[in-house]
Write a protein that holds these residues in place. Structure first.
Motif, PDB file in Angstrom:
ATOM      1  N   HIS A   1       1.073  -1.765  -0.257  1.00 24.08           N
ATOM      2  CA  HIS A   1       0.161  -0.091   0.145  1.00 24.08           C
ATOM      3  C   HIS A   1       1.010   1.063   0.396  1.00 24.08           C
ATOM      4  N   MET A   2       0.893   2.445  -1.194  1.00 23.64           N
ATOM      5  CA  MET A   2       1.812   3.508  -1.415  1.00 23.64           C
ATOM      6  C   MET A   2       1.849   4.831  -0.290  1.00 23.64           C
ATOM      7  N   PRO A   3       1.149   4.787   0.141  1.00 21.36           N
ATOM      8  CA  PRO A   3       0.377   5.575   1.098  1.00 21.36           C
ATOM      9  C   PRO A   3       0.746   5.223   3.126  1.00 21.36           C
ATOM     10  N   THR A   4       0.658   4.299   2.655  1.00 17.31           N
ATOM     11  CA  THR A   4       1.337   3.293   3.691  1.00 17.31           C
ATOM     12  C   THR A   4       2.789   3.356   3.970  1.00 17.31           C
ATOM     13  N   ARG A   5       3.193   2.739   2.824  1.00 20.53           N
ATOM     14  CA  ARG A   5       4.768   2.601   2.505  1.00 20.53           C
ATOM     15  C   ARG A   5       5.495   4.175   3.413  1.00 20.53           C
ATOM     16  N   GLY A   6       4.976   5.151   1.892  1.00 20.54           N
ATOM     17  CA  GLY A   6       5.510   6.297   2.470  1.00 20.54           C
ATOM     18  C   GLY A   6       5.179   7.181   3.723  1.00 20.54           C
ATOM     19  N   LYS A   7       4.482   6.927   4.671  1.00 21.15           N
ATOM     20  CA  LYS A   7       3.753   7.542   5.864  1.00 21.15           C
ATOM     21  C   LYS A   7       5.540   6.838   7.260  1.00 21.15           C
ATOM     22  N   VAL A   8       5.216   5.581   6.457  1.00 22.98           N
ATOM     23  CA  VAL A   8       6.256   4.433   7.263  1.00 22.98           C
ATOM     24  C   VAL A   8       7.530   5.038   7.071  1.00 22.98           C
ATOM     25  N   ARG A   9       8.362   5.646   6.089  1.00 22.32           N
ATOM     26  CA  ARG A   9       9.544   6.087   5.644  1.00 22.32           C
ATOM     27  C   ARG A   9       9.524   7.702   6.355  1.00 22.32           C
ATOM     28  N   GLU A  10       8.313   8.470   6.417  1.00 23.09           N
ATOM     29  CA  GLU A  10       8.279   9.880   6.916  1.00 23.09           C
ATOM     30  C   GLU A  10       8.030   9.390   8.654  1.00 23.09           C
ATOM     31  N   TYR A  11       8.176   8.234   9.050  1.00 21.80           N
ATOM     32  CA  TYR A  11       7.969   8.694  10.328  1.00 21.80           C
ATOM     33  C   TYR A  11       9.805   7.852  10.788  1.00 21.80           C
ATOM     34  N   PHE A  12      10.091   7.321   9.922  1.00 20.28           N
ATOM     35  CA  PHE A  12      11.574   6.611  10.832  1.00 20.28           C
ATOM     36  C   PHE A  12      12.324   8.397  10.601  1.00 20.28           C
ATOM     37  N   ILE A  13      12.247   8.513   9.326  1.00 16.12           N
ATOM     38  CA  ILE A  13      13.473  10.782   9.507  1.00 16.12           C
ATOM     39  C   ILE A  13      12.984  10.813  10.443  1.00 16.12           C
ATOM     40  N   LYS A  14      11.434  11.081  10.564  1.00 10.91           N
ATOM     41  CA  LYS A  14      11.053  11.619  12.241  1.00 10.91           C
ATOM     42  C   LYS A  14      11.933  11.690  13.283  1.00 10.91           C
ATOM     43  N   ASP A  15      11.613  10.180  13.553  1.00  9.81           N
ATOM     44  CA  ASP A  15      11.762  10.236  14.938  1.00  9.81           C
ATOM     45  C   ASP A  15      13.746  10.118  14.595  1.00  9.81           C
ATOM     46  N   ILE A  16      14.766   9.964  13.669  1.00  6.17           N
ATOM     47  CA  ILE A  16      16.013   9.513  13.622  1.00  6.17           C
ATOM     48  C   ILE A  16      15.956  11.367  13.823  1.00  6.17           C
ATOM     49  N   ILE A  17      15.495  12.511  12.763  1.00 11.38           N
ATOM     50  CA  ILE A  17      15.874  13.879  13.514  1.00 11.38           C
ATOM     51  C   ILE A  17      15.086  13.997  14.890  1.00 11.38           C
ATOM     52  N   GLU A  18      14.125  13.261  15.288  1.00 10.68           N
ATOM     53  CA  GLU A  18      14.436  13.435  16.767  1.00 10.68           C
ATOM     54  C   GLU A  18      15.347  13.639  18.053  1.00 10.68           C
ATOM     55  N   LYS A  19      15.708  11.934  17.782  1.00 12.03           N
ATOM     56  CA  LYS A  19      16.584  11.153  18.645  1.00 12.03           C
ATOM     57  C   LYS A  19      17.853  12.043  18.391  1.00 12.03           C
ATOM     58  N   HIS A  20      17.585  13.129  17.041  1.00 10.18           N
ATOM     59  CA  HIS A  20      19.492  13.728  16.893  1.00 10.18           C
ATOM     60  C   HIS A  20      19.920  14.859  17.903  1.00 10.18           C
ATOM     61  N   PHE A  21      18.374  15.482  18.587  1.00  7.67           N
ATOM     62  CA  PHE A  21      18.487  16.195  19.711  1.00  7.67           C
ATOM     63  C   PHE A  21      17.826  15.656  20.657  1.00  7.67           C
ATOM     64  N   GLY A  22      18.256  14.619  21.236  1.00  5.99           N
ATOM     65  CA  GLY A  22      17.829  14.136  21.792  1.00  5.99           C
ATOM     66  C   GLY A  22      15.910  14.213  22.488  1.00  5.99           C
ATOM     67  N   ASN A  23      14.913  13.770  21.580  1.00  3.22           N
ATOM     68  CA  ASN A  23      13.450  14.126  21.557  1.00  3.22           C
ATOM     69  C   ASN A  23      13.415  15.507  22.212  1.00  3.22           C
ATOM     70  N   THR A  24      13.993  16.265  22.003  1.00  2.04           N
ATOM     71  CA  THR A  24      13.693  17.898  22.683  1.00  2.04           C
ATOM     72  C   THR A  24      12.881  18.631  21.478  1.00  2.04           C
ATOM     73  N   ILE A  25      12.763  17.993  20.521  1.00  2.00           N
ATOM     74  CA  ILE A  25      11.936  18.905  19.273  1.00  2.00           C
ATOM     75  C   ILE A  25      11.415  18.057  19.100  1.00  2.00           C
ATOM     76  N   LYS A  26       9.828  18.464  18.261  1.00  2.00           N
ATOM     77  CA  LYS A  26       9.505  17.981  17.479  1.00  2.00           C
ATOM     78  C   LYS A  26       9.012  17.876  15.833  1.00  2.00           C
ATOM     79  N   ILE A  27       8.664  16.934  15.735  1.00  2.00           N
ATOM     80  CA  ILE A  27       8.409  17.186  13.948  1.00  2.00           C
ATOM     81  C   ILE A  27       7.261  16.564  14.369  1.00  2.00           C
ATOM     82  N   HIS A  28       6.193  17.468  12.788  1.00  2.00           N
ATOM     83  CA  HIS A  28       5.379  17.590  12.739  1.00  2.00           C
ATOM     84  C   HIS A  28       4.643  17.083  11.371  1.00  2.00           C
ATOM     85  N   ARG A  29       3.581  15.937  11.602  1.00  2.00           N
ATOM     86  CA  ARG A  29       2.944  16.007  10.124  1.00  2.00           C
ATOM     87  C   ARG A  29       2.158  16.933  10.301  1.00  2.00           C
ATOM     88  N   GLY A  30       1.411  17.766   8.860  1.00  2.26           N
ATOM     89  CA  GLY A  30      -0.037  17.900   8.690  1.00  2.26           C
ATOM     90  C   GLY A  30      -0.202  19.381   7.356  1.00  2.26           C
TER      91      GLY A  30
END
Length: 228
Positions: free
Chosen positions: A26-55
């Protein structure tokens, strides 16, 4: 701690996760999984002190709003939080807007450039950085860099800015490509990071980084955005 090793690990991890996501049909799900992984990577690089949103970014023309892959908001921004995953906010309340592409084509750059212009046109006092995170780009590295004002000097083996080249995507502030395939230039890699010069006396040129892995400069750019 060797940060170069860590960023190399991060780059390989992002590419590996993207490959694994191919099992999702399912292409939308595949894309969303990738986006959430990038989101998680970014947030972890800053000790989870920031939040990346979708919207959604609120625009004058509601027909052009649509879903934004990833958003970094200014502190104390007013958000319409319909669900924990999907928020709405004004363009001026965005620090950074990120479009995620698995294998970007020319039309992807063209469409996002137009969207970035529209978002910036809806800002009065401050504008967000609008950029693209590409796992791969379905164009030669030399071709896409030429569209940002660079040509490859095969004699001196280097990319040089050519002021005579018209910038094709002037409203895209940065592009990071983490593709690790080999490429026939002096860097021997397809990956790159390019960012528009935002200094006071800038003429709109782009700075090309040859610091690899390219995800390192991407993360450092976000740190700079957070510091301002």
């Amino acid at each position: 701690m060797n940060f170069k090793e860590y960023f190399t690990y991060t780059s390989k991890l992002l590419n590996a996760q993207s490959d694994v996501a191919e099992v999702i049909q399912h292409m939308p799900t595949r894309g969303k999984v990738r986006e959430y992984f990038i989101k998680d990577i970014i947030e972890k690089h800053f000790g989870n002190t920031i939040k990346i949103h979708r919207g959604v970014v609120n625009l004058d023309n509601s027909n052009q709003e649509g879903q934004i892959d990833l958003i970094l908001a200014h502190n104390n921004s007013i958000m319409a939080s319909f669900t924990p995953e999907d928020i709405g906010l004004d363009a001026e309340d965005c620090k950074m807007i990120l479009e995620v592409k698995t294998n970007a084509i020319s039309d992807d750059f063209k469409v996002f450039n137009s969207r970035a212009k529209l978002i910036k046109d809806n800002c009065l006092d401050r504008q967000p950085l609008c950029g693209m995170f590409c796992y791969k780009i379905n164009l030669l590295k030399t071709t896409i860099l030429e569209r940002f004002g660079y040509e490859y000097d095969e004699v001196n083996l280097m990319y040089i800015q050519n002021d005579a080249i018209e910038i094709d995507y002037p409203f895209i502030d940065f592009v990071v490509c983490i593709d690790q395939e080999e490429f026939e230039d002096h860097t021997n890699t397809t990956q790159f990071f390019i960012r528009k010069d935002s200094s006071e006396f800038s003429t709109g040129d782009y700075d090309l980084s040859e610091n690899f892995p390219s995800v390192e400069d991407f993360i450092k750019m976000i740190k700079g955005v957070l510091d301002n």
